[in-house]
Design a protein around this motif. Structure first.
Motif, PDB file in Angstrom:
ATOM      1  N   LYS A  32      -3.696  -2.146   8.506  1.00  0.00           N
ATOM      2  CA  LYS A  32      -3.236  -2.430   7.142  1.00  0.00           C
ATOM      3  C   LYS A  32      -4.180  -1.724   6.180  1.00  0.00           C
ATOM      4  O   LYS A  32      -5.356  -1.510   6.493  1.00  0.00           O
ATOM      5  CB  LYS A  32      -3.273  -3.938   6.852  1.00  0.00           C
ATOM      6  N   TYR A  33      -3.661  -1.407   4.995  1.00  0.00           N
ATOM      7  CA  TYR A  33      -4.483  -0.727   4.000  1.00  0.00           C
ATOM      8  C   TYR A  33      -4.501  -1.528   2.712  1.00  0.00           C
ATOM      9  O   TYR A  33      -3.451  -1.959   2.229  1.00  0.00           O
ATOM     10  CB  TYR A  33      -3.957   0.689   3.730  1.00  0.00           C
ATOM     11  N   PHE A  34      -5.716  -1.742   2.190  1.00  0.00           N
ATOM     12  CA  PHE A  34      -5.883  -2.476   0.941  1.00  0.00           C
ATOM     13  C   PHE A  34      -6.674  -1.618  -0.045  1.00  0.00           C
ATOM     14  O   PHE A  34      -7.857  -1.367   0.178  1.00  0.00           O
ATOM     15  CB  PHE A  34      -6.638  -3.795   1.179  1.00  0.00           C
ATOM     16  N   ASP A  35      -6.011  -1.173  -1.095  1.00  0.00           N
ATOM     17  CA  ASP A  35      -6.688  -0.457  -2.175  1.00  0.00           C
ATOM     18  C   ASP A  35      -6.891  -1.470  -3.288  1.00  0.00           C
ATOM     19  O   ASP A  35      -5.944  -1.842  -3.992  1.00  0.00           O
ATOM     20  CB  ASP A  35      -5.844   0.723  -2.652  1.00  0.00           C
ATOM     21  N   LEU A  36      -8.121  -1.944  -3.434  1.00  0.00           N
ATOM     22  CA  LEU A  36      -8.391  -3.024  -4.382  1.00  0.00           C
ATOM     23  C   LEU A  36      -8.133  -2.607  -5.826  1.00  0.00           C
ATOM     24  O   LEU A  36      -7.700  -3.421  -6.639  1.00  0.00           O
ATOM     25  CB  LEU A  36      -9.817  -3.542  -4.208  1.00  0.00           C
ATOM     26  N   ASP A  37      -8.378  -1.337  -6.155  1.00  0.00           N
ATOM     27  CA  ASP A  37      -8.074  -0.860  -7.511  1.00  0.00           C
ATOM     28  C   ASP A  37      -6.583  -1.000  -7.813  1.00  0.00           C
ATOM     29  O   ASP A  37      -6.191  -1.483  -8.871  1.00  0.00           O
ATOM     30  CB  ASP A  37      -8.479   0.610  -7.685  1.00  0.00           C
ATOM     31  N   MET A  38      -5.763  -0.559  -6.875  1.00  0.00           N
ATOM     32  CA  MET A  38      -4.307  -0.652  -7.063  1.00  0.00           C
ATOM     33  C   MET A  38      -3.853  -2.106  -7.163  1.00  0.00           C
ATOM     34  O   MET A  38      -2.946  -2.429  -7.924  1.00  0.00           O
ATOM     35  CB  MET A  38      -3.566   0.056  -5.925  1.00  0.00           C
ATOM     36  N   MET A  39      -4.493  -2.966  -6.398  1.00  0.00           N
ATOM     37  CA  MET A  39      -4.135  -4.379  -6.431  1.00  0.00           C
ATOM     38  C   MET A  39      -4.437  -4.975  -7.802  1.00  0.00           C
ATOM     39  O   MET A  39      -3.654  -5.772  -8.330  1.00  0.00           O
ATOM     40  CB  MET A  39      -4.855  -5.133  -5.306  1.00  0.00           C
ATOM     41  N   VAL A  40      -5.555  -4.579  -8.406  1.00  0.00           N
ATOM     42  CA  VAL A  40      -5.896  -5.039  -9.752  1.00  0.00           C
ATOM     43  C   VAL A  40      -4.855  -4.520 -10.748  1.00  0.00           C
ATOM     44  O   VAL A  40      -4.361  -5.274 -11.595  1.00  0.00           O
ATOM     45  CB  VAL A  40      -7.320  -4.586 -10.157  1.00  0.00           C
ATOM     46  N   GLU A  41      -4.514  -3.248 -10.646  1.00  0.00           N
ATOM     47  CA  GLU A  41      -3.518  -2.662 -11.555  1.00  0.00           C
ATOM     48  C   GLU A  41      -2.178  -3.385 -11.452  1.00  0.00           C
ATOM     49  O   GLU A  41      -1.546  -3.687 -12.468  1.00  0.00           O
ATOM     50  CB  GLU A  41      -3.326  -1.171 -11.259  1.00  0.00           C
ATOM     51  N   GLU A  42      -1.751  -3.665 -10.223  1.00  0.00           N
ATOM     52  CA  GLU A  42      -0.474  -4.364 -10.022  1.00  0.00           C
ATOM     53  C   GLU A  42      -0.512  -5.763 -10.620  1.00  0.00           C
ATOM     54  O   GLU A  42       0.425  -6.190 -11.288  1.00  0.00           O
ATOM     55  CB  GLU A  42      -0.135  -4.428  -8.533  1.00  0.00           C
ATOM     56  N   LYS A  43      -1.585  -6.495 -10.369  1.00  0.00           N
ATOM     57  CA  LYS A  43      -1.678  -7.866 -10.877  1.00  0.00           C
ATOM     58  C   LYS A  43      -1.739  -7.899 -12.401  1.00  0.00           C
ATOM     59  O   LYS A  43      -1.117  -8.750 -13.040  1.00  0.00           O
ATOM     60  CB  LYS A  43      -2.891  -8.582 -10.292  1.00  0.00           C
ATOM     61  N   GLU A  44      -2.493  -6.976 -12.986  1.00  0.00           N
ATOM     62  CA  GLU A  44      -2.668  -6.947 -14.439  1.00  0.00           C
ATOM     63  C   GLU A  44      -1.526  -6.236 -15.164  1.00  0.00           C
ATOM     64  O   GLU A  44      -1.356  -6.416 -16.370  1.00  0.00           O
ATOM     65  CB  GLU A  44      -3.994  -6.278 -14.800  1.00  0.00           C
ATOM     66  N   GLY A  45      -0.783  -5.392 -14.442  1.00  0.00           N
ATOM     67  CA  GLY A  45       0.286  -4.614 -15.073  1.00  0.00           C
ATOM     68  C   GLY A  45      -0.258  -3.553 -16.020  1.00  0.00           C
ATOM     69  O   GLY A  45       0.410  -3.162 -16.979  1.00  0.00           O
ATOM     70  N   LYS A  46      -1.483  -3.100 -15.750  1.00  0.00           N
ATOM     71  CA  LYS A  46      -2.153  -2.120 -16.609  1.00  0.00           C
ATOM     72  C   LYS A  46      -2.975  -1.177 -15.743  1.00  0.00           C
ATOM     73  O   LYS A  46      -3.307  -1.503 -14.610  1.00  0.00           O
ATOM     74  CB  LYS A  46      -3.119  -2.822 -17.582  1.00  0.00           C
ATOM     75  N   SER A  47      -3.351  -0.048 -16.332  1.00  0.00           N
ATOM     76  CA  SER A  47      -4.242   0.872 -15.624  1.00  0.00           C
ATOM     77  C   SER A  47      -5.641   0.267 -15.558  1.00  0.00           C
ATOM     78  O   SER A  47      -5.994  -0.618 -16.343  1.00  0.00           O
ATOM     79  CB  SER A  47      -4.298   2.216 -16.348  1.00  0.00           C
ATOM     80  N   LEU A  48      -6.441   0.759 -14.623  1.00  0.00           N
ATOM     81  CA  LEU A  48      -7.819   0.282 -14.503  1.00  0.00           C
ATOM     82  C   LEU A  48      -8.609   0.532 -15.779  1.00  0.00           C
ATOM     83  O   LEU A  48      -9.423  -0.303 -16.175  1.00  0.00           O
ATOM     84  CB  LEU A  48      -8.532   0.979 -13.338  1.00  0.00           C
ATOM     85  N   ILE A  49      -8.368   1.671 -16.398  1.00  0.00           N
ATOM     86  CA  ILE A  49      -9.072   1.982 -17.639  1.00  0.00           C
ATOM     87  C   ILE A  49      -8.764   0.923 -18.694  1.00  0.00           C
ATOM     88  O   ILE A  49      -9.666   0.430 -19.377  1.00  0.00           O
ATOM     89  CB  ILE A  49      -8.724   3.407 -18.133  1.00  0.00           C
ATOM     90  N   GLU A  50      -7.492   0.517 -18.788  1.00  0.00           N
ATOM     91  CA  GLU A  50      -7.117  -0.529 -19.754  1.00  0.00           C
ATOM     92  C   GLU A  50      -7.760  -1.865 -19.398  1.00  0.00           C
ATOM     93  O   GLU A  50      -8.271  -2.568 -20.276  1.00  0.00           O
ATOM     94  CB  GLU A  50      -5.592  -0.679 -19.805  1.00  0.00           C
TER      95      GLU A  50
END
Length: 168
Positions: A32-50
């Motif tokens: 399985k693959y977990f990209d924690l940055d992408m998971m944050v973006e998905e949960k927040e509905g925003k880019s990491l920069i935002e």
């Protein structure tokens, strides 16, 4: 002593190749693959920069730790966290106790060029510059790593094979 683990965590600077190598490694191993940055973006509905600009680096790092705690320690997984995960003590304790820690050591020149093409959320980048951040983090990445892979002049599949050969 760490229990036998089938979890691999890739650490390194932003744009070191954690996502690219992580995807290829997980595919090659059937993990399985977990990209924690992408998971944050998905949960927040925003880019990491935002997320970083609006809520700060500590909020972001704590979210990544929350995602780590949801990963079964019995799973076969590859994890790509943010480069700054090394500053979240609880997250690093989890990573060190539950996974093989691989540092993708990518030269500053390559990181700088990649960041110019694809800007990323890097805490303190505007204030301190990439050289200062790199100099601060490099010894920390080396200290936490059970394996250091120099990515200079290597294709993704070469990095993946080096990781697999060294974990056997």
């Amino acid at each position: 002593m760490k229990k036998q683990s089938n979890i691999i965590t890739l650490i390194g600077m932003p744009s070191a190749g954690k996502t690219t190598v992580g995807l290829a490694l997980s595919k090659k191993l059937g993990y399985k693959y977990f990209d924690l940055d992408m998971m944050v973006e998905e949960k927040e509905g925003k880019s990491l920069i935002e997320v970083m600009n609006e809520k700060g680096a500590d909020y972001f790092r704590n979210m990544e730790y929350d995602f780590l705690k949801q990963i079964s320690t019995d799973s076969n997984a590859v994890i790509s966290p943010a480069g700054s995960i090394i500053f979240q003590k609880d997250a690093m304790d989890w990573i060190l106790n539950n996974s093989h820690v691989i540092f993708l050591n990518t030269p500053l020149e390559i990181i700088g060029k990649r960041l110019e093409v694809t800007p990323k959320a890097v805490a303190g980048l505007k204030e301190r510059g990439i050289q200062s951040i790199y100099n601060e983090r490099l010894p920390i990445y080396n200290r936490f790593a059970s394996l250091v892979v120099n990515t200079t002049n290597k294709k993704v599949n070469q990095v993946v094979e080096e990781i697999i050969c060294n974990l056997k």
